[in-house]
Motif scaffolding. Structure first.
Motif, mmCIF file in Angstrom:
data_model
loop_
_atom_site.group_PDB
_atom_site.id
_atom_site.type_symbol
_atom_site.label_atom_id
_atom_site.label_comp_id
_atom_site.label_asym_id
_atom_site.label_seq_id
_atom_site.Cartn_x
_atom_site.Cartn_y
_atom_site.Cartn_z
ATOM 1 N N LEU A 118 -36.149 33.097 -53.394
ATOM 2 C CA LEU A 118 -35.391 33.542 -52.225
ATOM 3 C C LEU A 118 -36.187 33.377 -50.926
ATOM 4 C CD1 LEU A 118 -33.777 36.792 -53.692
ATOM 5 C CD2 LEU A 118 -32.785 34.510 -53.511
ATOM 6 N N HIS A 119 -35.466 33.103 -49.860
ATOM 7 C CA HIS A 119 -36.073 32.983 -48.540
ATOM 8 C C HIS A 119 -36.682 34.334 -48.138
ATOM 9 C CE1 HIS A 119 -36.291 32.672 -44.173
ATOM 10 N NE2 HIS A 119 -36.250 31.361 -44.325
ATOM 11 N N PRO A 120 -37.865 34.312 -47.480
ATOM 12 C CA PRO A 120 -38.511 35.586 -47.120
ATOM 13 C C PRO A 120 -37.614 36.550 -46.337
ATOM 14 C CG PRO A 120 -39.748 33.697 -46.251
ATOM 15 C CD PRO A 120 -38.714 33.154 -47.172
ATOM 16 N N ASP A 121 -36.755 36.026 -45.481
ATOM 17 C CA ASP A 121 -35.895 36.919 -44.704
ATOM 18 C C ASP A 121 -34.815 37.555 -45.579
ATOM 19 O OD1 ASP A 121 -37.346 36.570 -42.484
ATOM 20 O OD2 ASP A 121 -36.003 35.144 -41.513
ATOM 21 N N VAL A 122 -34.460 36.880 -46.670
ATOM 22 C CA VAL A 122 -33.540 37.474 -47.642
ATOM 23 C C VAL A 122 -34.295 38.535 -48.445
ATOM 24 C CG1 VAL A 122 -32.106 37.032 -49.671
ATOM 25 C CG2 VAL A 122 -32.095 35.411 -47.763
ATOM 26 N N VAL A 123 -35.529 38.191 -48.815
ATOM 27 C CA VAL A 123 -36.365 39.116 -49.588
ATOM 28 C C VAL A 123 -36.567 40.437 -48.848
ATOM 29 C CG1 VAL A 123 -38.691 39.465 -50.522
ATOM 30 C CG2 VAL A 123 -37.537 37.271 -50.839
ATOM 31 N N ARG A 124 -36.746 40.335 -47.526
ATOM 32 C CA ARG A 124 -36.939 41.546 -46.725
ATOM 33 C C ARG A 124 -35.764 42.513 -46.818
ATOM 34 N NH1 ARG A 124 -40.699 41.519 -42.497
ATOM 35 N NH2 ARG A 124 -42.103 39.752 -42.724
ATOM 36 N N GLN A 125 -34.584 41.957 -47.125
ATOM 37 C CA GLN A 125 -33.394 42.808 -47.202
ATOM 38 C C GLN A 125 -33.281 43.520 -48.549
ATOM 39 O OE1 GLN A 125 -31.516 43.376 -44.534
ATOM 40 N NE2 GLN A 125 -32.869 41.990 -43.422
ATOM 41 N N ILE A 126 -34.032 43.042 -49.563
ATOM 42 C CA ILE A 126 -33.856 43.592 -50.913
ATOM 43 C C ILE A 126 -34.056 45.113 -50.982
ATOM 44 C CG2 ILE A 126 -34.762 43.557 -53.290
ATOM 45 C CD1 ILE A 126 -35.066 40.545 -53.039
ATOM 46 N N PRO A 127 -35.164 45.643 -50.417
ATOM 47 C CA PRO A 127 -35.318 47.105 -50.524
ATOM 48 C C PRO A 127 -34.208 47.882 -49.829
ATOM 49 C CG PRO A 127 -37.143 46.131 -49.280
ATOM 50 C CD PRO A 127 -36.340 45.001 -49.811
ATOM 51 N N LEU A 128 -33.709 47.344 -48.707
ATOM 52 C CA LEU A 128 -32.633 48.027 -47.982
ATOM 53 C C LEU A 128 -31.359 48.005 -48.814
ATOM 54 C CD1 LEU A 128 -33.407 46.427 -44.531
ATOM 55 C CD2 LEU A 128 -33.813 48.797 -45.193
ATOM 56 N N MET A 129 -31.111 46.840 -49.427
ATOM 57 C CA MET A 129 -29.933 46.699 -50.258
ATOM 58 C C MET A 129 -30.014 47.641 -51.466
ATOM 59 S SD MET A 129 -28.914 43.290 -52.279
ATOM 60 C CE MET A 129 -30.237 43.478 -53.441
ATOM 61 N N LEU A 130 -31.214 47.719 -52.046
ATOM 62 C CA LEU A 130 -31.382 48.595 -53.206
ATOM 63 C C LEU A 130 -31.013 50.030 -52.855
ATOM 64 C CD1 LEU A 130 -34.733 47.343 -54.763
ATOM 65 C CD2 LEU A 130 -32.418 46.890 -55.530
ATOM 66 N N THR A 131 -31.442 50.459 -51.696
ATOM 67 C CA THR A 131 -31.161 51.831 -51.288
ATOM 68 C C THR A 131 -29.676 52.056 -51.063
ATOM 69 O OG1 THR A 131 -33.207 51.697 -50.103
ATOM 70 C CG2 THR A 131 -31.862 53.588 -49.639
ATOM 71 N N ARG A 132 -29.069 51.099 -50.382
ATOM 72 C CA ARG A 132 -27.656 51.264 -50.022
ATOM 73 C C ARG A 132 -26.738 51.165 -51.234
ATOM 74 N NH1 ARG A 132 -24.311 50.931 -45.659
ATOM 75 N NH2 ARG A 132 -22.822 49.534 -46.634
ATOM 76 N N VAL A 133 -26.950 50.100 -52.004
ATOM 77 C CA VAL A 133 -26.029 49.818 -53.096
ATOM 78 C C VAL A 133 -26.192 50.803 -54.248
ATOM 79 C CG1 VAL A 133 -25.274 48.057 -54.748
ATOM 80 C CG2 VAL A 133 -26.005 47.394 -52.458
ATOM 81 N N THR A 134 -27.399 51.309 -54.427
ATOM 82 C CA THR A 134 -27.630 52.170 -55.586
ATOM 83 C C THR A 134 -27.284 53.624 -55.281
ATOM 84 O OG1 THR A 134 -29.918 52.447 -54.934
ATOM 85 C CG2 THR A 134 -29.430 50.710 -56.524
ATOM 86 N N ARG A 135 -26.828 53.888 -54.047
ATOM 87 C CA ARG A 135 -26.469 55.257 -53.717
ATOM 88 C C ARG A 135 -24.991 55.463 -54.002
ATOM 89 N NH1 ARG A 135 -28.195 55.849 -48.064
ATOM 90 N NH2 ARG A 135 -26.254 54.726 -47.817
ATOM 91 N N SER A 136 -24.678 56.514 -54.722
ATOM 92 C CA SER A 136 -23.264 56.805 -54.995
ATOM 93 C C SER A 136 -23.103 58.311 -54.855
ATOM 94 C CB SER A 136 -22.913 56.344 -56.408
ATOM 95 O OG SER A 136 -23.418 57.260 -57.355
ATOM 96 N N PRO A 137 -21.845 58.799 -54.929
ATOM 97 C CA PRO A 137 -21.665 60.259 -54.811
ATOM 98 C C PRO A 137 -22.489 61.017 -55.858
ATOM 99 C CG PRO A 137 -19.557 59.133 -54.668
ATOM 100 C CD PRO A 137 -20.564 58.084 -55.007
ATOM 101 N N ALA A 138 -22.758 60.356 -56.992
ATOM 102 C CA ALA A 138 -23.515 61.026 -58.048
ATOM 103 C C ALA A 138 -25.015 61.013 -57.775
ATOM 104 C CB ALA A 138 -23.219 60.362 -59.384
ATOM 105 N N GLY A 139 -25.423 60.355 -56.707
ATOM 106 C CA GLY A 139 -26.847 60.310 -56.382
ATOM 107 C C GLY A 139 -27.341 58.878 -56.327
ATOM 108 N N GLN A 140 -28.639 58.739 -56.347
ATOM 109 C CA GLN A 140 -29.263 57.433 -56.186
ATOM 110 C C GLN A 140 -29.620 56.857 -57.549
ATOM 111 O OE1 GLN A 140 -31.047 56.515 -52.818
ATOM 112 N NE2 GLN A 140 -31.023 54.494 -53.720
ATOM 113 N N ARG A 141 -29.275 55.589 -57.774
ATOM 114 C CA ARG A 141 -29.698 54.950 -59.006
ATOM 115 C C ARG A 141 -31.143 54.513 -58.858
ATOM 116 N NH1 ARG A 141 -27.506 49.276 -61.617
ATOM 117 N NH2 ARG A 141 -28.509 49.544 -63.642
ATOM 118 N N GLN A 142 -31.911 54.731 -59.912
ATOM 119 C CA GLN A 142 -33.334 54.422 -59.822
ATOM 120 C C GLN A 142 -33.593 52.935 -60.065
ATOM 121 O OE1 GLN A 142 -35.826 56.499 -62.703
ATOM 122 N NE2 GLN A 142 -37.501 56.526 -61.219
#
Lengths: 204, 377
Positions: free
Chosen positions: B282-306
């Motif tokens: 992956l392009h470095p600028d895409v890679v930089r988004q991975i942690p942000l995406m992990l936080t956003r996408v893994t959050r649900s009403p039931a909490g955060q997916r690890q």
């Protein structure tokens, strides 16, 4: 990492060999090394380095480049250095310190001793001078590593970093070079003093 | 949502002793061959224990033998120990599972314990084990008849997933070793197909939208079945023909397939997700988004997916929102690889306050002794 060596920071990968040889000259070895990808990055991170240097010894190396004088540069970028901090400025670049071991430099490059500058600290651009010397080298393969091709747009050749680090580590003699480069001589004295003050044992 | 909040290891592969907190997002960094994958594998081992068709002997056999997974630094205390704390961060329920085993070819349980809160609900060896030592070849975790009181954590561990996609295996599934739950992606398209149509299509639309940022020329992502019944991922490439042409996964780039796989895995399930170097291709600028995406996408009403991931990418760990407690530094030491959160390194804190980025502090600490030797090859 104190037990494992002294912490160092420097501008670029091509300084690594020189720094490690210099630290070895003091009878210790390098612990963690921070390669900063250029002077602006090194200066940006300097306040943090200085803070950490209140607890351990730090050797930080930078180039004077086009600045007029080293003390001015130091007082501007590091107004209140911590006890463990030794910020050393090469006049005008670390290549000057390497050129200062004139015999070894001539031998390595395969050029006449007379071609190697007698006062490397007075060179405007020591790196450029070193590459120019390499253009006159008898050693074709080394020359092809150090000298850039016509259209590369870079100041140095494809293997410059590797070769300059090898030279610094295997051939360069800091104590001999210090006789020719006053800025290197001051650096070595200051680093030695930092270590003595901090109580780190010296082997010589 | 349950998460693994603490991991203890003794003599596991290249670790002598590990005792470390795990965060909702955990980044494993360290030099090559220091044991990042082995760290993740300890959690996969628990997954293998608890999953259908798994169990202690199968989990050990999949890794060779007890001898092969016991650390070489193990001397006085030869048992292999894995212990996890499992917590629901919100309501504060907690479990602890501890397994100690020894043996050479096959494993013998030395200790198996489960706590719910402060109450011990399982403690082995017990009287029955004393009467029939053969029982010590199986954990209570893998046996439905024994794990009633703590089935919740058995199911939780069984649902942990691991992903290390190899694009070539998605393109040519015949090359893969396992045809079900293959972490390398051999059954990736079948897995996508198993999800019910509505969920699948909704998810593919979300992935397509996210993907557009990295691969703008790809649109209309969907799953199709060919005449032989095999599934294919199809998308329209705008730049190939004036109106675009439909293409399938065999012509998708490595980066496109990895990103699709990563996005799918993140959206699929609630139990912890273990990722191996998600930055690959992956392009470095895409890679930089991975942690942000992990936080956003893994959050649900039931909490955060690890999500626990290994990485060599300095771009991935540079987001200013990444805490020092989220970065675990693996370093080779005499007694085996050590694992410490960067938050325990006081110098790291100063350097960050004094202008350094996380990657700039991590990088020299994970650097091999003299990588420049490689240039001299």
């Amino acid at each position: 990492m104190d037990a494992n060596g002294v912490t160092v920071a420097f501008e670029g990968e091509s300084d690594r060999g020189m720094v490690s040889r210099l630290v070895q000259e003091l009878g210790i070895k390098v612990g963690i090394s921070y390669c900063c990808d250029g002077q602006p990055n090194l200066f940006r991170r300097l306040p943090g380095f200085n803070c950490a240097a209140s607890r351990s010894v730090w050797f930080v190396f930078t180039d004077l480049d086009a600045e007029s004088c080293a003390p001015d540069l130091v007082s501007r970028v590091l107004p209140s250095p911590s006890n463990g901090m030794a910020l050393r400025v090469a006049v005008r670049a670390t290549e000057a310190w390497l050129l200062a071991d004139r015999e070894k430099m001539a031998e390595w490059l395969g050029v006449r001793l007379g071609l190697v500058p007698r006062e490397p600290d007075s060179l405007d651009n020591p790196k450029l001078r070193l590459v120019d010397l390499a253009r006159q080298s008898r050693h074709r393969s080394l020359q092809s590593q150090l000298v850039p091709s016509r259209n590369s747009g870079r100041p140095v050749g494809p293997g410059y970093t590797t070769e300059i680090n090898l030279f610094a580590q295997k051939r360069w003699r800091p104590n001999v070079a210090a006789l020719v480069s006053p800025s290197l001589d001051r650096a070595i004295r200051s680093m030695r003093k930092k270590l003595e003050d901090s109580g780190t044992e010296l082997s010589n | 949502m349950l998460q693994i909040t603490h991991l203890t290891l003794r003599n596991w592969k290249n670790f002598g002793k590990v005792d470390v907190d795990l965060q909702p997002r955990t980044f494993l960094v360290g030099p090559n061959a220091v044991g990042k994958s082995n760290f993740l594998d300890s959690i996969r081992f628990l997954h293998d224990l608890a999953s259908v068709g798994g169990g202690l002997q199968a989990a050990v056999a999949a890794r060779g033998s007890v001898g092969r997974l016991r650390s070489l630094v193990a001397r006085k205390y030869p048992d292999v120990v894995i212990e996890v704390s499992i917590e629901d961060r919100e309501p504060g329920r907690s479990w602890r599972y501890r397994l100690a085993f020894a043996g050479s070819e096959t494993a013998r349980i030395k200790e198996e314990e489960v706590w719910e809160g402060n109450r011990k609900v399982l403690s082995r060896p017990d009287n029955k084990d004393a009467q029939d030592p053969e029982r010590l070849a199986q954990t209570a975790l893998e046996q439905v008849t024994f794990n009633r009181e703590f089935r919740e954590i058995a199911e939780f561990l069984a649902s942990v997933s691991y992903l290390h996609l190899v694009p070539q295996l998605i393109r040519e599934p015949d090359r893969s070793i396992a045809h079900r739950n293959d972490p390398y992606g051999g059954d990736f398209l079948d897995r996508v197909a198993r999800v019910n149509k509505r969920t699948r299509e909704a998810r593919l639309r979300r992935i397509e939208k996210a993907l557009r940022a990295a691969v703008p020329q790809l649109s209309e992502l969907r799953l199709e079945q060919d005449t032989r019944g095999a599934f294919h991922l199809e998308g329209r490439y705008q730049n190939w023909r004036p109106y675009g042409a439909r293409q399938d996964e065999t012509v998708f780039s490595d980066g496109t397939l990895r990103l699709i796989g990563l996005l799918w895995a993140i959206a699929d399930g609630e139990a912890p997700l273990l990722l191996e170097e998600p930055e690959l291709s992956l392009h470095p600028d895409v890679v930089r988004q991975i942690p942000l995406m992990l936080t956003r996408v893994t959050r649900s009403p039931a909490g955060q997916r690890q999500v626990i991931l290994s990485t060599h990418s300095m771009d991935l760990i540079d987001d200013e929102g990444i805490g020092l407690d989220e970065v675990l530094l693996l370093q080779p030491e005499d007694g085996g690889t050590s694992v410490k959160p960067m938050s325990q390194d006081s110098e790291a804190g100063w350097l960050l306050q004094g202008g350094s980025r996380v990657s700039e502090v991590v990088r020299p600490r994970t650097r091999p002794d003299s990588p420049e030797q490689i240039a001299l090859f």
